[in-house]
Design an enzyme around this catalytic site. Structure first.
Site, PDB file in Angstrom:
ATOM      1  N   LYS A 288       1.371  -1.131   0.110  1.00 55.53           N
ATOM      2  CA  LYS A 288       0.143   0.279   0.031  1.00 55.53           C
ATOM      3  C   LYS A 288       0.657   0.940  -0.071  1.00 55.53           C
ATOM      4  CE  LYS A 288      -3.978  -2.326   0.164  1.00 55.53           C
ATOM      5  NZ  LYS A 288      -3.479  -3.409   0.232  1.00 55.53           N
ATOM      6  N   ASP A 289       0.660   2.478  -0.346  1.00 58.06           N
ATOM      7  CA  ASP A 289       0.724   3.611  -0.827  1.00 58.06           C
ATOM      8  C   ASP A 289       1.752   4.085   0.570  1.00 58.06           C
ATOM      9  OD1 ASP A 289       1.596   6.296  -1.181  1.00 58.06           O
ATOM     10  OD2 ASP A 289       1.180   5.503  -3.476  1.00 58.06           O
ATOM     11  N   ARG A 290       2.896   4.343   0.781  1.00 60.36           N
ATOM     12  CA  ARG A 290       3.384   5.367   1.673  1.00 60.36           C
ATOM     13  C   ARG A 290       2.292   6.622   1.931  1.00 60.36           C
ATOM     14  NH1 ARG A 290       9.152   9.249   2.733  1.00 60.36           N
ATOM     15  NH2 ARG A 290       7.571   9.525   5.186  1.00 60.36           N
TER      16      ARG A 290
END
Length: 351
Positions: A95-97
């Protein structure tokens, strides 16, 4: 295609042209991702008070909310907190930071049930724990059922009627299921490295070279994904991307599919095989990677169908969009079919 890259990294859109521009990820709160793995348990946990551990098994699975941390960083930190190996921490997907994300992690903790609450309290000082489950096996990539997105786009431009028509089209038809550009590296750098690979090094049974082998697999995956995008682009251009064509393998309800290239090339036959091989043969530097690997050819849906799609204008230039996607599909790809997106997170430092 940028002036500094030989690789096409922006593919045709379903409407012929994008309806406008928009800014993405102005802040992490503008990009929310909620992973769904065990919906019933997730709903029960959301409706209750203190988090209790349910189920049985050697793996403690924690549903965490995180902001500003990427998945692999959190996994390493969890391993340190739990006193286990990094290998013993599992998750369903990266998942995106630069987002607010809710996702599951599994920790291998056999016989340590009595210490679960103490560990959860320690983890909770870093990331809120939303649910906890004991499970019989480690979580692996793609185990989850779906990802839910709530995305705020800012400084939206374009004629309102065209944007509205495009949103209606996304809701009813879906979007081309391209792999996102992040897979290919900066200006296609992962593809540049892919063409330099010795294909024999991808054969896992001939030994493992640690980090180097891992990087080769990354570059190989980028090549496979780019070739899929090229075939999908051809189907979008000739307006057949939503149709199952003669020669495609049995879709099993998946609708039209494209090739994830492997040893032997494609599973398609007839005219469809000719189309797919023609696209790939135009990229001999990448095509040769698949001549000596043992990766089986696979198929991937050409269409990303966002479920529960809805939108709301917060003001004249701010649009909130909500939808659900299957694992392996990209929210930015769906929205990028309608908007020229400026990802403001790219200007911020990565951990």
């Amino acid at each position: 295609m940028s002036e500094d890259s030989q690789w096409l990294l922006d593919w045709p859109v379903s409407g012929g042209a994008r309806a406008g521009r928009a800014e993405l990820k102005t802040s992490p709160e503008d990009f929310r991702v909620t992973e769904s793995l065990w919906p019933t348990r997730e709903d029960d946990a959301a409706a209750s008070g203190p988090v209790e551990v349910s189920g049985d098994g050697e793996h403690l699975c924690l549903r965490l909310e995180k902001t500003g941390d990427n998945t692999e960083y959190v996994a390493r930190e969890l391993a340190a907190l739990a006193g286990c190996r990094s290998f013993d921490v599992g998750f369903c997907g990266l998942k995106d930071r630069h987002a607010v994300t809710v996702q599951w992690f599994s920790l291998y903790r056999p016989g340590q049930e009595a210490d679960d609450q103490a560990l959860m309290a320690e983890v909770g000082q870093r990331w809120p724990v939303r649910a906890a489950v004991r499970h019989s096996r480690k979580l692996r990539r793609g185990d989850h059922q779906a990802n839910g997105f709530e995305i705020v786009l800012r400084n939206v431009t374009g004629q309102r009627e065209l944007v509205e028509a495009g949103l209606e089209r996304l809701a009813s038809q879906g979007a081309p299921n391209y792999f996102g550009p992040q897979r290919f590296g900066f200006q296609g750098g992962n593809l540049d490295r892919a063409v330099q690979i010795d294909p024999s090094r991808l054969n896992r049974k001939r030994g493992r070279a640690g980090r180097s082998a891992s990087k080769n697999v990354l570059y190989f995956s980028a090549a496979r994904s780019w070739l899929f995008n090229q075939v999908l682009a051809e189907r979008v251009s000739n307006r057949t991307w939503t149709e199952v064509l003669p020669g495609e393998p049995e879709p099993s309800g998946a609708g039209p599919t494209g090739p994830l290239w492997g040893d032997g090339g494609t599973l398609a036959s007839g005219e469809q095989e000719t189309l797919e091989r023609g696209v790939v043969d135009a990229c001999p530097g990448l095509a040769r990677l698949f001549q000596s690997t043992r990766m089986k050819p696979e198929r991937r849906p050409l269409v990303a169908h966002p479920g529960e799609f809805k939108w709301q204008w917060l003001d004249t230039t701010t649009l909130r969009v909500q939808f659900v996607l299957s694992p392996g599909q990209y929210a930015t790809t769906v929205l990028g079919d309608l908007f020229e997106l400026e990802d403001l997170s790219l200007s911020r430092d990565n951990k």
